[in-house]
Design a protein around this motif. Structure first.
Motif, PDB file in Angstrom:
ATOM      1  N   GLY A 173       0.830  -1.197   0.000  1.00 44.82           N
ATOM      2  CA  GLY A 173       0.000   0.000   0.000  1.00 44.82           C
ATOM      3  C   GLY A 173       0.862   1.244   0.000  1.00 44.82           C
ATOM      4  O   GLY A 173       1.929   1.261   0.633  1.00 44.82           O
ATOM      5  N   GLY A 179       3.461  -0.602  -1.971  1.00 39.70           N
ATOM      6  CA  GLY A 179       2.377   0.018  -2.727  1.00 39.70           C
ATOM      7  C   GLY A 179       2.797   0.340  -4.145  1.00 39.70           C
ATOM      8  O   GLY A 179       2.024   0.173  -5.093  1.00 39.70           O
ATOM      9  N   ALA A 201      -3.085   3.123  -3.628  1.00 35.05           N
ATOM     10  CA  ALA A 201      -3.459   4.105  -2.609  1.00 35.05           C
ATOM     11  C   ALA A 201      -4.540   3.546  -1.679  1.00 35.05           C
ATOM     12  O   ALA A 201      -4.470   3.722  -0.454  1.00 35.05           O
ATOM     13  N   GLY A 204      -3.046   1.279   0.721  1.00 36.35           N
ATOM     14  CA  GLY A 204      -2.443   1.989   1.849  1.00 36.35           C
ATOM     15  C   GLY A 204      -3.457   2.358   2.898  1.00 36.35           C
ATOM     16  O   GLY A 204      -3.179   2.282   4.108  1.00 36.35           O
ATOM     17  N   ALA A 245      -1.483   7.798   1.715  1.00 31.20           N
ATOM     18  CA  ALA A 245      -2.350   7.149   0.725  1.00 31.20           C
ATOM     19  C   ALA A 245      -3.334   8.151   0.134  1.00 31.20           C
ATOM     20  O   ALA A 245      -3.607   8.135  -1.074  1.00 31.20           O
TER      21      ALA A 245
END
Length: 390
Positions: A173, A179, A201, A204, A245
């Motif tokens: 993430g 991520g 995102a 996250g 994020a």
């Protein structure tokens, strides 16, 4: 925690030039800064880990010195991790602005995004890979040292620090490297960078919720209640991850608008007038030509400045008949000209290289196509396409 910096408009680089903290050095030509917030973590690690070292080695006050060394080793591990990102990025031809170490980790500020999912993968994976290699090396060396000696403790600290940095950054993430790996995989499968960024995102955000819940899950499984420090650190770390994020989501939406940038389409119609022409006559010529911007030329007809709207509006109607346009114009520089054919990423790269309030847009034969204002580009990038035109 590593990520590349995202540009959202021509004015972004101006803010990025400000020093983020103390300059430690320039390994491999990359400036490395540490912010004052690092001392917060250093003090906390020293106080908490010092008691653990004392119970293991009985060093007295020196146990806290060794605990401080662990804090330094942890951030040295983060630095090595970030340098791996930066070196690989530069090998792929991507400019690296700097590395910043701060309270919860570090960031490599890479000025351009990787052009392919494969390169994005290797830039992201290089950091955790090197961290895990260093962890394995220090772990192997620890077998040759007395675990209850200073050397053994330092080797233990080194492999633990790198293991923590490597494994944590592989979580899937943003803003973590995992991520970026997830985003690169989705990008490869779908052919859309934007989709990969959005998925990573949201990954996250899910991880952030998991980090908040983790202390409670561990405590409940042991039939106890979570300690206050575990809850506080969980909230701090989760908050950072959620904000990172969320920022990645916003940047993904902005980056999705980049292909729609076209210099010729964004340029405001302009009329060229001599420097000694009164402002009132320049207004008349602009209305007759349907122009929104007045470009001032020298005796040879070369553009030298652009009339500044606020300065021109400050001149009263009575004075406009004799105040020359050169008195209310903003000088052009050698970087004020862009090609009318520039679109998308090429246009954004050119504008962010030399941030200016306006640019002359010229055709291939040198003819003036119009004037591009940075405010208009920022309006498009932020989804306010009509706000900058007025």
């Amino acid at each position: 925690m590593s990520r590349g910096s995202d540009r959202t408009g021509p004015g972004t680089d101006e803010r990025a030039r400000k020093s983020p903290g103390l300059l430690l050095g320039r390994p491999f030509g990359v400036p490395v800064y540490v912010t004052s917030s690092w001392w917060i973590v250093a003090v906390l690690i020293t106080l908490v880990y010092g008691g653990i070292v004392q119970s293991r080695l009985a060093l007295g006050p020196s146990a806290y010195l060794l605990a401080f060394v662990f804090a330094v080793l942890l951030y040295a591990s983060v630095l090595v991790h970030e340098l791996a990102h930066s070196v690989v990025a530069r090998r792929y031809g991507l400019p690296v602005r700097r590395i910043v170490l701060y309270v919860l980790g570090g960031v490599s500020e890479i000025d351009r995004e990787a052009p392919t999912p494969g390169r994005e993968f290797w830039i992201a994976f290089s950091g955790p890979l090197l961290s895990l290699v260093l962890a394995a090396g220090a772990f192997a060396l620890s077998f040759f040292a007395d675990p209850f000696s200073v050397t053994g403790e330092l080797l233990f600290q080194l492999w633990i620090a790198n293991l923590l940095v490597g494994v944590f950054n592989l979580l899937p993430g943003l803003p973590l490297d995992g991520g970026r790996l997830l985003g690169a995989g989705v990008w490869k499968l779908t052919g859309r960078r934007h989709t990969g960024s959005v998925v990573a995102a949201w990954g996250g955000r899910v991880l952030a919720l998991g980090v908040v819940a983790l202390p409670f899950l561990f405590a409940w499984s042991a039939g106890s209640t979570p300690g206050p420090w575990a809850v506080v650190w969980g909230l701090v770390l989760a908050g950072f991850m959620w904000m990172g994020a969320s920022e990645a989501l916003r940047n993904a939406r902005v980056r999705a608008r980049v292909p729609g940038l076209r210099a010729r389409a964004l340029a405001r119609p302009a009329v060229a007038v001599p420097a000694d022409l009164p402002l009132a006559q320049a207004d008349l010529r602009a209305r007759e030509a349907g122009a929104e911007v007045v470009v001032v030329t020298d005796g040879e007809g070369t553009p030298v400045s652009v009339v500044h709207p606020a300065a021109a509006e400050a001149i009263s109607r009575a004075r406009r008949a004799w105040v020359p346009v050169s008195d209310v114009a903003r000088a052009l520089t050698e970087h004020s000209t862009v090609s009318a054919d520039l679109v998308g990423e090429e246009l954004l790269t050119e504008l962010t290289r030399y941030p200016l309030p306006e640019y002359l847009v010229v055709e291939a034969d040198g003819a003036l196509s119009g004037v591009l204002r940075a405010s208009d580009v920022n309006a498009v990038m932020s989804g306010r396409a009509g706000d900058g035109r007025g």
